[in-house]
Design a protein around this motif. Structure first.
Motif, PDB file in Angstrom:
ATOM      1  N   VAL A 231      -3.659  -2.518  -0.854  1.00  0.00           N
ATOM      2  CA  VAL A 231      -3.392  -1.157  -1.325  1.00  0.00           C
ATOM      3  C   VAL A 231      -2.104  -1.020  -2.132  1.00  0.00           C
ATOM      4  O   VAL A 231      -1.780   0.067  -2.601  1.00  0.00           O
ATOM      5  CB  VAL A 231      -3.317  -0.177  -0.132  1.00  0.00           C
ATOM      6  N   ALA A 232      -1.381  -2.112  -2.321  1.00  0.00           N
ATOM      7  CA  ALA A 232      -0.058  -2.032  -2.948  1.00  0.00           C
ATOM      8  C   ALA A 232      -0.080  -1.359  -4.305  1.00  0.00           C
ATOM      9  O   ALA A 232       0.846  -0.626  -4.666  1.00  0.00           O
ATOM     10  CB  ALA A 232       0.542  -3.436  -3.061  1.00  0.00           C
ATOM     11  N   GLU A 233      -1.141  -1.573  -5.083  1.00  0.00           N
ATOM     12  CA  GLU A 233      -1.177  -1.074  -6.454  1.00  0.00           C
ATOM     13  C   GLU A 233      -1.920   0.244  -6.616  1.00  0.00           C
ATOM     14  O   GLU A 233      -1.883   0.830  -7.697  1.00  0.00           O
ATOM     15  CB  GLU A 233      -1.824  -2.127  -7.365  1.00  0.00           C
ATOM     16  N   VAL A 234      -2.606   0.713  -5.569  1.00  0.00           N
ATOM     17  CA  VAL A 234      -3.458   1.891  -5.767  1.00  0.00           C
ATOM     18  C   VAL A 234      -3.062   3.095  -4.922  1.00  0.00           C
ATOM     19  O   VAL A 234      -3.438   4.220  -5.253  1.00  0.00           O
ATOM     20  CB  VAL A 234      -4.944   1.551  -5.493  1.00  0.00           C
ATOM     21  N   ALA A 235      -2.316   2.905  -3.835  1.00  0.00           N
ATOM     22  CA  ALA A 235      -2.013   4.021  -2.937  1.00  0.00           C
ATOM     23  C   ALA A 235      -0.860   4.862  -3.454  1.00  0.00           C
ATOM     24  O   ALA A 235       0.134   4.340  -3.962  1.00  0.00           O
ATOM     25  CB  ALA A 235      -1.684   3.497  -1.539  1.00  0.00           C
ATOM     26  N   ASP A 236      -0.980   6.175  -3.305  1.00  0.00           N
ATOM     27  CA  ASP A 236       0.122   7.092  -3.580  1.00  0.00           C
ATOM     28  C   ASP A 236       0.971   7.258  -2.323  1.00  0.00           C
ATOM     29  O   ASP A 236       2.182   7.141  -2.365  1.00  0.00           O
ATOM     30  CB  ASP A 236      -0.412   8.460  -4.012  1.00  0.00           C
ATOM     31  N   ARG A 237       0.291   7.564  -1.212  1.00  0.00           N
ATOM     32  CA  ARG A 237       0.977   7.723   0.068  1.00  0.00           C
ATOM     33  C   ARG A 237       0.309   6.849   1.109  1.00  0.00           C
ATOM     34  O   ARG A 237      -0.870   6.499   0.971  1.00  0.00           O
ATOM     35  CB  ARG A 237       0.959   9.190   0.523  1.00  0.00           C
ATOM     36  N   ILE A 238       1.060   6.524   2.156  1.00  0.00           N
ATOM     37  CA  ILE A 238       0.554   5.651   3.215  1.00  0.00           C
ATOM     38  C   ILE A 238       0.864   6.270   4.568  1.00  0.00           C
ATOM     39  O   ILE A 238       1.974   6.754   4.807  1.00  0.00           O
ATOM     40  CB  ILE A 238       1.184   4.249   3.125  1.00  0.00           C
ATOM     41  N   SER A 239      -0.134   6.260   5.452  1.00  0.00           N
ATOM     42  CA  SER A 239       0.066   6.593   6.858  1.00  0.00           C
ATOM     43  C   SER A 239      -0.236   5.346   7.674  1.00  0.00           C
ATOM     44  O   SER A 239      -1.314   4.760   7.541  1.00  0.00           O
ATOM     45  CB  SER A 239      -0.865   7.736   7.291  1.00  0.00           C
ATOM     46  N   VAL A 240       0.716   4.937   8.487  1.00  0.00           N
ATOM     47  CA  VAL A 240       0.565   3.740   9.315  1.00  0.00           C
ATOM     48  C   VAL A 240       0.220   4.174  10.734  1.00  0.00           C
ATOM     49  O   VAL A 240       0.920   4.999  11.329  1.00  0.00           O
ATOM     50  CB  VAL A 240       1.860   2.900   9.324  1.00  0.00           C
ATOM     51  N   MET A 241      -0.860   3.600  11.292  1.00  0.00           N
ATOM     52  CA  MET A 241      -1.314   3.987  12.620  1.00  0.00           C
ATOM     53  C   MET A 241      -1.145   2.845  13.617  1.00  0.00           C
ATOM     54  O   MET A 241      -1.302   1.670  13.279  1.00  0.00           O
ATOM     55  CB  MET A 241      -2.778   4.425  12.591  1.00  0.00           C
TER      56      MET A 241
END
Length: 339
Positions: A231-241
């Motif tokens: 997801v390094a190149e496509v995600a705007d925001r990240i939620s880690v669960m």
């Protein structure tokens, strides 16, 4: 992706989905598993939210609850809210939720071979939606199915609509699943581990395709994965669960530059890098907790090399780290302030 890319804008008008303090438990004769323990996140129109974490962290259960396909025993929603464009989904009737599925929000499941029906052609399975939701004739629906396969870049689409799932490679089956999910032009797409069991070249192709379709259609995309590299190149925001909780949320650039939670830090360190040749790959020691017996305090503390007494005694609240960042760690400020 630019570090300052604000695709969704974050305005109330652009907000597609809001999950707030969601609790889900699985009940069985062996006990109650607290699968989700207060999950909250949102996604806006035109942006990609990545939901990361190890297997068993609650990523897929959250998505299935959002889609309304996890509301029967042994799964029970015990609290929280799910709003699509401001409309509460948990109290909506089944007919309304069925209307929204496919038309407004759709989901790509992990295993395309299992998700596709082996006894029907892929064209029939895509065309079925146009026949029953749009009232198209069989001929027109099949023509539309061919258009969808062509959209996801499957060669010879007009001929391949007549083929069965087993006649497609893993990557092509995943493209079929994407075509099926986007057939009714939903505003929100949930992609659950869309690159599982695919080689790295095909992984990149699938991710590029999803990002391209997101841009063209202006839809919101929730990308569920355990692979930070994907997801390094496509995600705007990240939620880690972790253990049914969101433990960190941030824009992608900030999170990759400086994690604000030890669990995220461990995930980052486990990504293979070219400069690590000859070195042992780092890993997070121990195993995720059993959800029928989550440890007191911070659920990550048995595996955390930074754990102190406070971590074993008190569940950490979210610490606002500024610029939309937050971390459920007692020492979040210290983590992001390191040089």
């Amino acid at each position: 992706m630019s570090a300052v890319d604000n695709r969704g804008g974050g305005s109330p008008e652009s907000r597609l989905l809001e999950v707030e303090d969601l609790h889900v438990e699985f009940r069985s004769k062996d006990g109650t598993a607290n699968v989700l323990n207060g999950v909250s996140y949102h996604v806006d129109a035109g942006e990609t939210l990545a939901v990361l974490g190890e297997s068993g962290s609650g990523k897929s259960v959250t998505a299935q609850t959002v889609m309304g396909i996890l509301d029967t025993p042994p799964g029970f929603v015990t609290g929280g809210s799910i709003r699509y464009r401001g409309e509460e989904m948990l109290t909506a009737g089944e007919e309304r939720r069925r209307e929204l599925r496919g038309e407004n929000m759709a989901m790509i499941f992990q295993d395309a071979l299992s998700a596709l029906n082996p006894v029907f052609t892929v064209g029939f399975q895509i065309a079925e939606q146009f026949r029953f939701r749009r009232g198209m004739s069989r001929k027109d629906a099949m023509a539309k199915a061919a258009e969808m396969l062509d959209m996801v870049k499957i060669p010879n689409a007009k001929q391949r609509v007549k083929e069965f799932p087993h006649q497609f490679s893993g990557g092509m089956r995943q493209r079929v699943m994407i075509a099926m999910s986007l057939a009714l032009d939903p505003d929100l797409l949930i992609a659950d581990e869309p690159t599982t069991a695919l080689d790295v070249t095909v992984q990149a192709q699938i991710m590029d395709l999803l990002d391209e379709l997101r841009r063209e259609r202006g839809m919101g995309l929730i990308l569920i994965t355990h692979d930070l590299g994907v997801v390094a190149e496509v995600a705007d925001r990240i939620s880690v669960m972790y253990a049914g909780r969101v433990v960190e949320k941030a824009d992608a650039h900030s999170l990759y530059k400086q994690p604000g939670h030890p669990y995220t830090e461990g995930l980052m360190e486990s990504i293979p890098r070219l400069d690590m040749k000859g070195h042992e790959l780092a890993s997070i020691q121990g195993l995720p907790p059993t959800l029928t017996n989550i440890p007191p305090g911070c659920p990550f503390h048995p595996r955390c090399h930074r754990a102190e007494d406070a971590c074993r005694e008190k569940v950490p609240e979210f610490h606002d780290l500024g610029l939309g960042r937050a971390s459920a760690c007692h020492f979040a400020e210290e983590l992001i302030s390191r040089d």
